[in-house]
Design an enzyme around this catalytic site. Sequence first.
Site, PDB file in Angstrom:
ATOM      1  N   SER A  56       3.541  -1.922  10.559  1.00 46.81           N
ATOM      2  CA  SER A  56       4.987  -1.964  10.811  1.00 46.81           C
ATOM      3  C   SER A  56       5.612  -3.318  10.447  1.00 46.81           C
ATOM      4  O   SER A  56       6.439  -3.844  11.190  1.00 46.81           O
ATOM      5  CB  SER A  56       5.302  -1.583  12.263  1.00 46.81           C
ATOM      6  OG  SER A  56       4.861  -0.261  12.523  1.00 46.81           O
ATOM      7  N   ASN A  83       0.867  -1.174   0.000  1.00 45.99           N
ATOM      8  CA  ASN A  83       0.000   0.000   0.000  1.00 45.99           C
ATOM      9  C   ASN A  83       0.910   1.233   0.000  1.00 45.99           C
ATOM     10  O   ASN A  83       1.476   1.590   1.028  1.00 45.99           O
ATOM     11  CB  ASN A  83      -0.896  -0.033   1.251  1.00 45.99           C
ATOM     12  CG  ASN A  83      -1.789   1.189   1.352  1.00 45.99           C
ATOM     13  OD1 ASN A  83      -1.834   2.018   0.429  1.00 45.99           O
ATOM     14  ND2 ASN A  83      -2.495   1.314   2.460  1.00 45.99           N
ATOM     15  N   TRP A  84       1.026   1.842  -1.168  1.00 51.73           N
ATOM     16  CA  TRP A  84       1.921   3.002  -1.297  1.00 51.73           C
ATOM     17  C   TRP A  84       1.340   4.262  -0.652  1.00 51.73           C
ATOM     18  O   TRP A  84       2.015   5.270  -0.541  1.00 51.73           O
ATOM     19  CB  TRP A  84       2.223   3.277  -2.769  1.00 51.73           C
ATOM     20  CG  TRP A  84       3.167   2.304  -3.412  1.00 51.73           C
ATOM     21  CD1 TRP A  84       3.735   1.204  -2.832  1.00 51.73           C
ATOM     22  CD2 TRP A  84       3.663   2.343  -4.763  1.00 51.73           C
ATOM     23  NE1 TRP A  84       4.550   0.571  -3.740  1.00 51.73           N
ATOM     24  CE2 TRP A  84       4.519   1.245  -4.938  1.00 51.73           C
ATOM     25  CE3 TRP A  84       3.455   3.206  -5.848  1.00 51.73           C
ATOM     26  CZ2 TRP A  84       5.172   0.984  -6.138  1.00 51.73           C
ATOM     27  CZ3 TRP A  84       4.092   2.947  -7.051  1.00 51.73           C
ATOM     28  CH2 TRP A  84       4.944   1.849  -7.185  1.00 51.73           C
ATOM     29  N   LYS A  85       0.064   4.211  -0.297  1.00 55.95           N
ATOM     30  CA  LYS A  85      -0.616   5.386   0.290  1.00 55.95           C
ATOM     31  C   LYS A  85      -0.416   6.602  -0.628  1.00 55.95           C
ATOM     32  O   LYS A  85      -0.451   6.431  -1.843  1.00 55.95           O
ATOM     33  CB  LYS A  85      -0.132   5.614   1.722  1.00 55.95           C
ATOM     34  CG  LYS A  85      -0.312   4.346   2.571  1.00 55.95           C
ATOM     35  CD  LYS A  85      -0.110   4.545   4.040  1.00 55.95           C
ATOM     36  CE  LYS A  85      -0.325   3.217   4.762  1.00 55.95           C
ATOM     37  NZ  LYS A  85      -0.207   3.341   6.214  1.00 55.95           N
ATOM     38  N   GLU A 126      -6.987   4.784   7.669  1.00 58.92           N
ATOM     39  CA  GLU A 126      -6.718   6.200   7.386  1.00 58.92           C
ATOM     40  C   GLU A 126      -7.910   6.847   6.680  1.00 58.92           C
ATOM     41  O   GLU A 126      -8.218   8.021   6.913  1.00 58.92           O
ATOM     42  CB  GLU A 126      -5.424   6.317   6.563  1.00 58.92           C
ATOM     43  CG  GLU A 126      -4.208   6.057   7.445  1.00 58.92           C
ATOM     44  CD  GLU A 126      -3.009   5.451   6.736  1.00 58.92           C
ATOM     45  OE1 GLU A 126      -3.004   5.395   5.496  1.00 58.92           O
ATOM     46  OE2 GLU A 126      -2.078   5.004   7.444  1.00 58.92           O
ATOM     47  N   GLU A 185      -5.232  -4.725  10.751  1.00 51.96           N
ATOM     48  CA  GLU A 185      -4.227  -3.687  10.961  1.00 51.96           C
ATOM     49  C   GLU A 185      -4.574  -2.900  12.223  1.00 51.96           C
ATOM     50  O   GLU A 185      -5.349  -1.932  12.157  1.00 51.96           O
ATOM     51  CB  GLU A 185      -4.201  -2.716   9.772  1.00 51.96           C
ATOM     52  CG  GLU A 185      -3.850  -3.358   8.454  1.00 51.96           C
ATOM     53  CD  GLU A 185      -3.305  -2.331   7.458  1.00 51.96           C
ATOM     54  OE1 GLU A 185      -2.191  -2.528   6.977  1.00 51.96           O
ATOM     55  OE2 GLU A 185      -3.987  -1.328   7.189  1.00 51.96           O
ATOM     56  N   GLY A 198       2.611   2.446  10.964  1.00 47.67           N
ATOM     57  CA  GLY A 198       3.588   3.525  10.834  1.00 47.67           C
ATOM     58  C   GLY A 198       4.315   3.887  12.114  1.00 47.67           C
ATOM     59  O   GLY A 198       4.953   4.937  12.196  1.00 47.67           O
ATOM     60  N   HIS A 231      -9.601   1.219   4.677  1.00 49.15           N
ATOM     61  CA  HIS A 231      -8.349   1.440   5.412  1.00 49.15           C
ATOM     62  C   HIS A 231      -8.602   2.407   6.571  1.00 49.15           C
ATOM     63  O   HIS A 231      -9.390   3.348   6.440  1.00 49.15           O
ATOM     64  CB  HIS A 231      -7.263   1.990   4.478  1.00 49.15           C
ATOM     65  CG  HIS A 231      -5.904   1.922   5.100  1.00 49.15           C
ATOM     66  ND1 HIS A 231      -5.480   2.838   6.037  1.00 49.15           N
ATOM     67  CD2 HIS A 231      -4.897   1.038   4.953  1.00 49.15           C
ATOM     68  CE1 HIS A 231      -4.260   2.513   6.430  1.00 49.15           C
ATOM     69  NE2 HIS A 231      -3.883   1.425   5.788  1.00 49.15           N
TER      70      HIS A 231
END
Length: 272
Positions: free
Chosen positions: A224, A8-10, A106, A182, A188, A104
């Site tokens: 992570s 997942n490159w975000k 986020e 997650e 992160g 997700h």
Amino acid sequence: MRKLLAANWKENPGSEARARALFHAVAEKLTESHSRSAAEAVICPPDIYLDAIAGEYRKLNRTAKRGLSIGAQDVFWEERGAFTGEVGPAMLQRLGIRYVIVGHSERRRYLHETDAMVNRKITRALRDGLRVILCVGEPAAVRSKGIAAARRFVKNQIKKGLTGVERHGSRFPIGGFAVAYEPIWAIGTGKSDNPKDAAEMARFIRRELPRGWGSRTRILYGGSVDSGNVLDFVEYNEVDGALVGGASLRAGEFGAMVAKVGGRRLLRRQRQ
Ligand code: 13P
């Protein structure tokens, strides 16, 4: 089911040229390691680069393409119309996109995406033949109350996210649906979950899926993960792979993860 490593490159990298370069570097690493027969990799760039990356993917030779596919980080539940900023499933599929990440944390946090929205996205995406990676996971405040509280939180996300999905005819293929556990506090932060706890949560999640889904669904861990700890998670049978953020932006790191996970499977198969 083959283990899956999803990148997942975000909202990275900052330019199309760099996205193309990163994709090429990853594809090269994967080809070098010849490990993709044992592990599958999915690269999920930002939407704005999907066309370019899908174009680069099409240019790869057959060996390089094996076990590698492209995914999107989100999808909308309507195909077209007055929905400013949104991208529908068929638009993605026309580019050759196979996977979509849905829900997700986020997006839930910054864009206030609700379980009801997640549910509509999953329903539509599965019905239209996309492979879905549903993200779930509890915040730190919940986890601090204990594992039982974390389970209740995750169970609620799964139930609401999947309400009525069977009714809409999701006869998805084996591996066509995945849940990525997650825990938000692990994303992160460099503070990944304890692999044993993650495996137990994976087992719990599988049990909570609709009837008949468990054996066709991959349960991934995310938060992570890097080449140093990925094997600690996937060595548990319950964990079918990883959803990787930061470490997937370094081709060497991501390549090493796929090589390790794939190599481990090959080794085990050879021994059998
Ligand atoms: P990190 O691997 O950077 O912790 O991110 C995990 C994640 O959010 C993947 O979707």
